[in-house]
Design an enzyme around this catalytic site. Structure first.
Site, PDB file in Angstrom:
ATOM      1  N   ALA A 130       0.840  -1.202   0.000  1.00 37.20           N
ATOM      2  CA  ALA A 130       0.000   0.000   0.000  1.00 37.20           C
ATOM      3  C   ALA A 130       0.870   1.245   0.000  1.00 37.20           C
ATOM      4  O   ALA A 130       1.742   1.415   0.852  1.00 37.20           O
ATOM      5  CB  ALA A 130      -0.908   0.001   1.227  1.00 37.20           C
ATOM      6  N   TYR A 162       6.703  12.102   4.678  1.00 35.61           N
ATOM      7  CA  TYR A 162       5.824  10.966   4.417  1.00 35.61           C
ATOM      8  C   TYR A 162       5.863  10.591   2.939  1.00 35.61           C
ATOM      9  O   TYR A 162       5.946   9.397   2.595  1.00 35.61           O
ATOM     10  CB  TYR A 162       4.398  11.311   4.839  1.00 35.61           C
ATOM     11  CG  TYR A 162       3.390  10.211   4.588  1.00 35.61           C
ATOM     12  CD1 TYR A 162       3.381   9.053   5.365  1.00 35.61           C
ATOM     13  CD2 TYR A 162       2.439  10.321   3.569  1.00 35.61           C
ATOM     14  CE1 TYR A 162       2.467   8.043   5.142  1.00 35.61           C
ATOM     15  CE2 TYR A 162       1.508   9.311   3.342  1.00 35.61           C
ATOM     16  CZ  TYR A 162       1.530   8.175   4.125  1.00 35.61           C
ATOM     17  OH  TYR A 162       0.627   7.169   3.893  1.00 35.61           O
TER      18      TYR A 162
END
Length: 341
Positions: A130, A162
């Site tokens: 993912a 991130y």
């Protein structure tokens, strides 16, 4: 050749499936679907952002290992090979990334490396990784395609850590396919929403629904004209087994989400209407909500051409239905009668 968009749902015998992050929002829905398909499911989750309660309704039908991923993998016997691995364990949410960038970076990169190495050394089953639409950074376009360049802000702005970490995850996954022949599919999720999602980590829709149910103001950042595409988690997890059954998809990166845009202002209005709330909308400056230097994108929409060239993918849930289902579950958890606000 890739499958057409009208390809039938693959029919497969029961499998042994490992789902990391399976007690989380998306992961727990994937557990639901996997058990419904008759598979045997093992979940590893440290419950840092997930919850064991998301799996409680399955009783002992799920083997749940509540531990870090690396330690959890050591609890699985060598003679228990998996037919399929879904890796959804991650540090998620803007708020969490901004509050703990070190932990988020370590979690996202180290866990992905651990699961890929485990898969390589334990039968090399098809493995799903993912990823996130954050990988695109700020490319200067409103519709994101998988081969677009990724453009990030400076490393002095932790918001971009991130995106970098998830990009490293993708590099690792594709490298395991190229160097070791591991069958990997990477999916970039775009604003997945639905029941069990929490607003605690900055996700906008559960935050709005929670506020509406309490008749509190819905806090919209900026002018509210920034737009996003929201896809129900149940539509998202439905497409994942199709991708993993499609060998032509191995070694590919796919956008997964809705391509129907809505402004955040209109989203707030829709939540108020669906829940019957008396809430108002309150506009908040970004500088009052996030650290200095935080950057947001005006528009974010996936190009779904690639995924639809491999498997069938469409929506069964409207945004109104998703909001209603989220509200119903939150009411039930709070002991509020359906229809009351």
């Amino acid at each position: 050749m890739p499958l057409s968009s009208t390809s039938p749902e693959p029919s497969t015998p029961p499998k042994r499936v490992l789902i990391t992050g399976g007690a989380g929002f998306i992961g727990s829905h994937l557990v639901d679907q996997s058990l419904k398909a008759g598979h045997q499911v093992v979940v590893i989750d440290n419950c840092s952002t997930g919850s064991a309660s998301n799996l409680a309704h399955h009783g002992d039908r799920v083997r749940f290992i509540q531990n870090s991923l690396s330690d959890g993998l050591e609890q699985i016997a060598a003679d228990e090979p998996f037919d399929l691995i879904y890796h959804l364990a991650a540090a998620v949410g803007v708020d969490l990334v901004l509050k703990d960038p070190i932990g988020s970076i370590r979690t996202n990169i180290q866990q992905t490396d651990a699961i890929l190495e485990y898969a390589r050394n334990n039968g090399a089953p098809p493995t799903f990784i993912a990823s996130s639409s954050e990988v695109y950074g700020k490319p200067g376009v409103s519709v994101f395609s998988e081969e677009d360049d990724s453009i990030y802000g400076p490393t002095s702005i932790s918001r971009w850590s991130y995106a970098h970490a998830k990009a490293i995850d993708e590099y690792l996954a594709l490298a395991y396919t190229a160097q070791h022949g591991l069958p990997v599919v990477v999916a970039r999720f775009f604003n997945t929403v639905g029941p069990r999602q929490l607003g605690s980590y900055g996700m906008v829709l559960p935050r709005f629904v929670q506020a509406a149910l309490s008749n509190h103001p819905l806090r919209v950042f900026g002018d509210g004209q920034q737009s996003r595409c929201f896809c129900d988690v149940r539509d998202v997890v439905a497409v994942l087994p199709r991708l993993m059954a499609c060998t032509d998809a191995y070694g590919k990166v796919m956008n997964i989400g809705s391509d129907r845009s809505i402004s955040i202002q209109e989203l707030a209005k829709l939540v108020i209407a669906v829940t019957g709330s008396e809430s108002t909308i309150e506009h908040v400056e970004y500088s009052d909500a996030y650290p200095a230097g935080f950057e947001d994108l005006r528009h974010r929409k996936p190009d779904l051409t690639r995924v639809r060239s491999y498997v069938s993918f469409d929506y069964n849930y409207t945004l109104e239905q998703t909001i209603g289902d989220m509200a119903e579950l939150l009411r039930a958890d709070a002991g509020i009668e359906s229809g009351a606000v």
